[in-house]
Motif scaffolding. Structure first.
Motif, PDB file in Angstrom:
ATOM      1  N   PHE A 134       0.841  -1.229   0.000  1.00  0.00           N
ATOM      2  CA  PHE A 134       0.000   0.000   0.000  1.00  0.00           C
ATOM      3  C   PHE A 134       0.861   1.259   0.000  1.00  0.00           C
ATOM      4  N   LEU A 135       1.916   1.255   0.844  1.00  0.00           N
ATOM      5  CA  LEU A 135       2.811   2.410   0.923  1.00  0.00           C
ATOM      6  C   LEU A 135       3.573   2.598  -0.380  1.00  0.00           C
ATOM      7  N   TYR A 136       4.001   1.456  -0.977  1.00  0.00           N
ATOM      8  CA  TYR A 136       4.743   1.555  -2.243  1.00  0.00           C
ATOM      9  C   TYR A 136       3.881   2.162  -3.362  1.00  0.00           C
ATOM     10  N   VAL A 137       2.620   1.768  -3.402  1.00  0.00           N
ATOM     11  CA  VAL A 137       1.732   2.302  -4.442  1.00  0.00           C
ATOM     12  C   VAL A 137       1.530   3.802  -4.270  1.00  0.00           C
ATOM     13  N   ILE A 138       1.360   4.222  -3.015  1.00  0.00           N
ATOM     14  CA  ILE A 138       1.183   5.662  -2.757  1.00  0.00           C
ATOM     15  C   ILE A 138       2.439   6.427  -3.148  1.00  0.00           C
TER      16      ILE A 138
END
Length: 313
Positions: free
Chosen positions: A289-293
């Motif tokens: 999730f953090l990587y996508v953001i």
């Protein structure tokens, strides 16, 4: 309303009955008053009614025992709780021993004569009285033109601070006033030229200089009107272009922001589809999730930098 004036002992007095050398002023007269004056002094009713028609053109008409001079005079009218300027006709009827004026309103052109504020004014000197009226009329045009110039400067200052439609509408109203003035002054100029040729109006040597002053004042008013009209037209077009340009800048900024914001929207939409995790990057990663953001932010920042270099921000 009918008012009668006569010069007595070098002073203007209002009297009850018309005498030789009197000035009879008809201010927004009723139909009855017009008919009574027309019958009593043998004047065509249509000539007395003509100045009451706001669309009547300026002209001179010579009859057997009187002469009608019709000119346009400036006036103030209220629209939307503000004062604007226009023109209305005023008629001057000259007989052998009297002078008549007919107008829809109590105009400053004539009120100064009624109050005795005009020097060397005598009701029995009809030719000079006509020229004095025309001179006062041209001077009043110049006075209102200076006020219009000041108003346009004030509106321009407002436009520098707040570019709203209201200020542009005010400029358009001032332009409309100048159009009225230009049309009326040119019509009056034709009347003044014809006045030189009318034999019924005696041209005394002492009044020649006054007639020249009237013509000069009228020409000066025409020149000032043309100058102010050109300035107002240029100012209106300039500020209209500025407002349009500012709108384009805002729309360009909003379009650029929309494009930048659409990048993370597209990425999040892809991850929001009902698909299996196989083949989806970072789908099985606890930090996915953090990587996508972070990926969305990186792409958005890169696009923003590109737009910034192209001066789209």
């Amino acid at each position: 309303m009918v008012k009668i004036f006569r010069t007595i002992d070098n002073n203007v007095h209002q009297i009850n009955e018309a005498q030789e050398g009197s000035w009879i002023a008809l201010i927004n007269p009723t139909a009855t008053e017009i008919v009574e004056i027309a019958e009593k002094y043998n004047i065509d009713v249509d000539h007395l009614r003509a100045p009451l028609d706001e669309e009547e053109r300026s002209r001179i008409e010579v009859e057997d025992h009187y002469t009608l001079i019709l000119v346009d005079i400036p006036m103030i009218e209220e629209r939307n709780d503000k004062e604007w300027y226009g023109t209305i006709p005023m008629g001057i009827v000259v007989t052998d021993d009297k002078i008549f004026t007919v107008c829809l309103e109590d105009t400053p052109v004539l009120s100064s004569f009624m109050d005795g504020r005009v020097r060397n004014f005598f009701t029995y000197k009809r030719t000079r009285f006509i020229l004095q009226i025309l001179y006062r009329n041209a001077s009043l045009y110049l006075h209102y033109l200076r006020i219009i110039d000041k108003k346009s400067d004030e509106v321009e200052q407002k436009l520098h601070k707040s570019q709203r439609n209201q200020e542009l509408i005010e400029l358009l109203e001032l332009q409309k006033s100048l159009v009225y003035f230009t049309t009326s002054l040119r019509s009056n100029e034709v009347v003044l030229e014809k006045l030189l040729k009318v034999e019924n109006i005696k041209q005394y040597p002492e009044d020649t200089e006054l007639l020249e002053d009237v013509i000069i004042e009228n020409k000066q008013a025409i020149e000032m009107t043309n100058i102010y009209s050109g300035i107002l037209s240029g100012t209106t077009e300039a500020f209209a272009s500025i407002i349009s340009n500012n709108l384009n800048i805002v729309m360009k900024f909003l379009a650029t922001v929309t494009i930048v914001m659409s990048i993370p929207t597209m990425i999040f939409s892809a991850y929001g589809m009902n698909l299996k995790s196989i083949g989806m990057p970072f789908a099985d990663n606890s930090m996915g999730f953090l990587y996508v953001i972070l990926l969305s932010l990186v792409f958005s920042i890169l696009v923003a930098i590109v737009f910034r270099k192209k001066d789209l921000f």
